[in-house]
Design an enzyme around this catalytic site. Structure first.
Site, PDB file in Angstrom:
ATOM      1  N   SER A   1       0.821  -1.210   0.000  1.00 47.09           N
ATOM      2  CA  SER A   1       0.000   0.000   0.000  1.00 47.09           C
ATOM      3  C   SER A   1       0.852   1.255   0.000  1.00 47.09           C
ATOM      4  O   SER A   1       1.882   1.332   0.685  1.00 47.09           O
ATOM      5  CB  SER A   1      -0.896   0.013   1.244  1.00 47.09           C
ATOM      6  OG  SER A   1      -1.408   1.320   1.476  1.00 47.09           O
TER       7      SER A   1
ATOM      8  N   LYS B   1      -7.560  -0.209  -9.795  1.00 45.90           N
ATOM      9  CA  LYS B   1      -8.274  -0.861  -8.685  1.00 45.90           C
ATOM     10  C   LYS B   1      -9.397   0.022  -8.165  1.00 45.90           C
ATOM     11  O   LYS B   1      -9.215   1.229  -7.985  1.00 45.90           O
ATOM     12  CB  LYS B   1      -7.301  -1.136  -7.530  1.00 45.90           C
ATOM     13  CG  LYS B   1      -7.953  -1.660  -6.245  1.00 45.90           C
ATOM     14  CD  LYS B   1      -6.923  -2.022  -5.190  1.00 45.90           C
ATOM     15  CE  LYS B   1      -7.551  -2.599  -3.934  1.00 45.90           C
ATOM     16  NZ  LYS B   1      -8.096  -1.591  -3.023  1.00 45.90           N
TER      17      LYS B   1
ATOM     18  N   HIS C   1     -13.215  -1.349  -2.119  1.00 45.85           N
ATOM     19  CA  HIS C   1     -12.296  -0.967  -1.036  1.00 45.85           C
ATOM     20  C   HIS C   1     -12.717  -1.632   0.284  1.00 45.85           C
ATOM     21  O   HIS C   1     -12.584  -1.051   1.355  1.00 45.85           O
ATOM     22  CB  HIS C   1     -12.279   0.560  -0.907  1.00 45.85           C
ATOM     23  CG  HIS C   1     -10.973   1.156  -0.462  1.00 45.85           C
ATOM     24  ND1 HIS C   1     -10.115   1.798  -1.329  1.00 45.85           N
ATOM     25  CD2 HIS C   1     -10.385   1.240   0.755  1.00 45.85           C
ATOM     26  CE1 HIS C   1      -9.064   2.243  -0.647  1.00 45.85           C
ATOM     27  NE2 HIS C   1      -9.198   1.917   0.624  1.00 45.85           N
TER      28      HIS C   1
ATOM     29  N   TYR D   1      -1.296   5.831  -4.283  1.00 45.35           N
ATOM     30  CA  TYR D   1      -2.281   6.898  -4.116  1.00 45.35           C
ATOM     31  C   TYR D   1      -1.763   8.073  -4.918  1.00 45.35           C
ATOM     32  O   TYR D   1      -0.771   8.699  -4.551  1.00 45.35           O
ATOM     33  CB  TYR D   1      -2.456   7.254  -2.630  1.00 45.35           C
ATOM     34  CG  TYR D   1      -3.441   6.351  -1.933  1.00 45.35           C
ATOM     35  CD1 TYR D   1      -4.765   6.285  -2.371  1.00 45.35           C
ATOM     36  CD2 TYR D   1      -3.077   5.570  -0.851  1.00 45.35           C
ATOM     37  CE1 TYR D   1      -5.681   5.455  -1.751  1.00 45.35           C
ATOM     38  CE2 TYR D   1      -3.988   4.735  -0.229  1.00 45.35           C
ATOM     39  CZ  TYR D   1      -5.289   4.690  -0.683  1.00 45.35           C
ATOM     40  OH  TYR D   1      -6.193   3.868  -0.074  1.00 45.35           O
TER      41      TYR D   1
ATOM     42  N   THR E   1      -5.174   3.110  -7.350  1.00 42.69           N
ATOM     43  CA  THR E   1      -6.449   3.025  -6.631  1.00 42.69           C
ATOM     44  C   THR E   1      -7.334   4.199  -7.026  1.00 42.69           C
ATOM     45  O   THR E   1      -6.966   5.362  -6.848  1.00 42.69           O
ATOM     46  CB  THR E   1      -6.210   2.973  -5.113  1.00 42.69           C
ATOM     47  OG1 THR E   1      -5.597   1.715  -4.808  1.00 42.69           O
ATOM     48  CG2 THR E   1      -7.519   3.085  -4.337  1.00 42.69           C
TER      49      THR E   1
ATOM     50  N   SER F   1     -13.501  -3.808  -7.126  1.00 44.25           N
ATOM     51  CA  SER F   1     -13.369  -3.658  -5.675  1.00 44.25           C
ATOM     52  C   SER F   1     -14.195  -2.478  -5.203  1.00 44.25           C
ATOM     53  O   SER F   1     -14.373  -1.504  -5.937  1.00 44.25           O
ATOM     54  CB  SER F   1     -11.886  -3.400  -5.329  1.00 44.25           C
ATOM     55  OG  SER F   1     -11.716  -3.056  -3.964  1.00 44.25           O
TER      56      SER F   1
HETATM   57  C1  LIG Z   1      -7.190  -1.824   7.054  1.00 52.27           C
HETATM   58  C2  LIG Z   1      -7.366  -1.654   5.580  1.00 52.27           C
HETATM   59  C3  LIG Z   1      -6.573  -0.740   4.897  1.00 52.27           C
HETATM   60  C4  LIG Z   1      -6.717  -0.588   3.516  1.00 52.27           C
HETATM   61  N1  LIG Z   1      -5.867   0.259   2.866  1.00 52.27           N
HETATM   62  C5  LIG Z   1      -5.913   0.316   1.512  1.00 52.27           C
HETATM   63  C6  LIG Z   1      -4.946   1.079   0.808  1.00 52.27           C
HETATM   64  O1  LIG Z   1      -4.055   1.685   1.386  1.00 52.27           O
HETATM   65  N2  LIG Z   1      -5.042   1.098  -0.543  1.00 52.27           N
HETATM   66  C7  LIG Z   1      -6.006   0.408  -1.244  1.00 52.27           C
HETATM   67  O2  LIG Z   1      -6.042   0.456  -2.469  1.00 52.27           O
HETATM   68  N3  LIG Z   1      -6.918  -0.343  -0.589  1.00 52.27           N
HETATM   69  C8  LIG Z   1      -6.884  -0.404   0.760  1.00 52.27           C
HETATM   70  N4  LIG Z   1      -7.777  -1.216   1.426  1.00 52.27           N
HETATM   71  C9  LIG Z   1      -8.743  -2.025   0.650  1.00 52.27           C
HETATM   72  C10 LIG Z   1      -8.173  -3.417   0.283  1.00 52.27           C
HETATM   73  O3  LIG Z   1      -7.171  -3.320  -0.691  1.00 52.27           O
HETATM   74  C11 LIG Z   1      -9.261  -4.346  -0.281  1.00 52.27           C
HETATM   75  O4  LIG Z   1      -9.933  -3.691  -1.322  1.00 52.27           O
HETATM   76  C12 LIG Z   1     -10.273  -4.828   0.762  1.00 52.27           C
HETATM   77  O5  LIG Z   1      -9.707  -4.921   2.049  1.00 52.27           O
HETATM   78  C13 LIG Z   1     -10.823  -6.186   0.354  1.00 52.27           C
HETATM   79  O6  LIG Z   1     -11.850  -6.574   1.186  1.00 52.27           O
HETATM   80  P1  LIG Z   1     -11.700  -7.646   2.401  1.00 52.27           P
HETATM   81  O7  LIG Z   1     -11.022  -6.928   3.509  1.00 52.27           O
HETATM   82  O8  LIG Z   1     -13.122  -7.983   2.681  1.00 52.27           O
HETATM   83  O9  LIG Z   1     -10.923  -8.840   1.877  1.00 52.27           O
HETATM   84  C14 LIG Z   1      -7.683  -1.350   2.803  1.00 52.27           C
HETATM   85  C15 LIG Z   1      -8.479  -2.269   3.515  1.00 52.27           C
HETATM   86  C16 LIG Z   1      -8.328  -2.426   4.872  1.00 52.27           C
HETATM   87  C17 LIG Z   1      -9.179  -3.443   5.580  1.00 52.27           C
HETATM   88  O1  LIG Z   2      -8.111   2.365   5.417  1.00 57.27           O
HETATM   89  C1  LIG Z   2      -8.142   2.353   4.183  1.00 57.27           C
HETATM   90  O2  LIG Z   2      -9.040   1.754   3.558  1.00 57.27           O
HETATM   91  C2  LIG Z   2      -7.116   3.044   3.402  1.00 57.27           C
HETATM   92  O3  LIG Z   2      -7.169   3.015   2.198  1.00 57.27           O
HETATM   93  C3  LIG Z   2      -6.027   3.813   4.073  1.00 57.27           C
HETATM   94  C4  LIG Z   2      -5.606   5.007   3.509  1.00 57.27           C
HETATM   95  C5  LIG Z   2      -4.631   5.765   4.148  1.00 57.27           C
HETATM   96  C6  LIG Z   2      -4.061   5.314   5.313  1.00 57.27           C
HETATM   97  C7  LIG Z   2      -4.447   4.107   5.868  1.00 57.27           C
HETATM   98  C8  LIG Z   2      -5.439   3.348   5.244  1.00 57.27           C
END
Ligand SMILES: Cc1cc2nc3c(=O)[nH]c(=O)nc-3n(C[C@H](O)[C@H](O)[C@H](O)COP(=O)(O)O)c2cc1C
Ligand SMILES: O=C(O)C(=O)c1ccccc1
Length: 370
Positions: A121, A234, A258, A144, A170, A256
């Site tokens: 990430s 994404k 997210h 990002y 993303t 997705s």
């Molecule tokens: C704690 C957390 C942080 C996330 N941070 C990002 C991120 O920094 N960038 C991003 O593209 N998606 C982020 N996501 C989304 C995940 O890439 C993904 O789309 C999602 O978690 C999939 O669903 P699931 O948790 O049900 O498997 C985050 C998800 C979670 C749970």
């Molecule tokens: O939490 C998230 O879903 C996420 O995308 C994120 C973005 C910046 C910092 C930490 C998490």
């Protein structure tokens, strides 16, 4: 100050996993409450968060019998030039220091120990270079986009130099979803640990959600010109957006929402998948994520046209419960469930999975009739 001054997280240990859904309750007992709330939560009323799981039930598996399928199913795939031992990988997630003091370094190591792809990430607590070094396996960098193109350019140059083999753009996080205090977020284990790639001089890469993305300013082309790496877009749920992204040069699409953390009230990823797959029509690989918890979920996603799936929260629960080895256990458990689900569905190889394995019922069927 030492990390231990703040109290340490769980030691590395393999996990005895019955089902990924049960990790939620277990991890809640061992990580700080703020970490658990951050990871488990979703946007708004969390309707989409729950729908991501529920909607899988609309797609019933119709198993095929008497086809001589043997347990040695080959699960390996090729994805954008990388070979993966099974079609499951770690979704990009920010701020792993909320769960473990080693943060993304442990997650990347554990993912590599399972032999699969780590998607790093852009909002990681550790630097992209530290993370890259931690895994022997394939790795992608999730960007990002920053409105200051010099910030974006510098991140892309670093990602390329560190050996990431693709860039994930993303597209669905344009404003804070949940929670909205990201800038202040430091690790409860190590309050000194803030976002690893953040450059306080420029103020740039900390404003993760201050991105203005469109295809006219050519973000996709900018990334490709800068890195010569494939780009995965994404966070799409609409077929027309997938089509526009491919026209603008996308090398893969990741369906997705997210993990239900951006806008609530949007469809489950698995429900959005078929339209996107139909429009993409084999031009580029399609990845999906959101609510994948069981081998049968992977079977359903692949039968409906996904080439691979990404897993989010369970990986972080594995991290909280067993560090790098916990992450490895989560991914290997899902791989074993997939192997068994293939056998029991009557699919000898991944290429056999097609919509003939799926019977559509319930809410998603109604939606597709209207
Ligand atoms: C704690 C957390 C942080 C996330 N941070 C990002 C991120 O920094 N960038 C991003 O593209 N998606 C982020 N996501 C989304 C995940 O890439 C993904 O789309 C999602 O978690 C999939 O669903 P699931 O948790 O049900 O498997 C985050 C998800 C979670 C749970
Ligand atoms: O939490 C998230 O879903 C996420 O995308 C994120 C973005 C910046 C910092 C930490 C998490």
């Amino acid at each position: 100050m030492q990390a231990s001054d703040y109290g340490a997280s769980t030691a590395d240990q393999p996990l005895d996993i019955v089902s990924l859904d049960r990790l939620d309750a277990a991890v809640k007992e061992v990580i700080p409450e703020a970490g658990y709330e951050f990871v488990s939560g979703g946007a708004g009323d969390e309707w989409t968060l729950h729908e991501n799981r529920r909607a899988f039930d609309d797609f019933r598996i119709e198993p095929k019998r008497l086809r001589g399928v043997s347990p040695e199913v080959d699960l390996s795939i090729e994805l954008l030039g990388q070979s993966l031992p099974f079609p499951i990988f770690t979704a990009p997630m920010g701020a792993h220091g909320m769960v473990h003091e080693e943060a993304e370094v442990a997650t990347a190591r554990g993912t590599g120990m399972a032999g699969t792809l780590y998607c790093s990430s852009g909002a990681s607590h550790r630097t992209l270079e530290e993370i890259a070094e931690a895994t022997q396996g394939p790795k992608w960098f999730q960007l990002y986009w920053n409105n200051d193109t010099e910030v974006t350019r510098s991140l892309l140059d670093r990602a390329k130099a560190a050996g990431y083999s693709a860039i994930v753009l993303t597209a669905d996080a344009l404003g804070p979803g949940q929670p909205d205090d990201f800038k202040a977020m430091s690790s409860p284990f190590r309050p000194d640990m803030v976002f690893g790639n953040h450059d306080p001089e420029r103020g740039g890469s900390g404003n993760f959600f201050d991105q203005k993305l469109d295809l006219d300013t050519n973000a996709i082309k900018f990334i490709k010109d800068q890195t010569r790496l494939p780009v995965i877009v994404k966070g799409l749920l609409r077929a027309d957006d997938a089509d526009r992204s491919i026209s603008a040069g996308a090398d893969a699409i990741q369906v997705s929402n997210h993990g239900g953390r951006q806008i609530d009230g949007v469809p489950a990823s698995i429900a959005a998948l078929p339209d996107v797959v139909a429009t993409v029509n084999g031009r580029v690989p399609v990845i999906m994520d959101g609510g994948v918890r069981r081998g049968i979920d992977v079977v359903r996603a692949l039968a409906m046209g996904a080439d691979a799936v990404a897993v989010g929260r369970p990986v972080l629960y594995g991290l909280g419960l067993g560090g790098a080895q916990g992450v490895q256990s989560v991914l290997e458990h899902l791989r074993a469930e997939l192997q068994s689900a293939m056998l029991l569905s009557g699919a000898a190889k991944l290429a056999d999975l097609d919509p003939s394995f799926i019977n559509l019922v319930g809410a998603s069927a109604e939606a597709s009739r209207s």
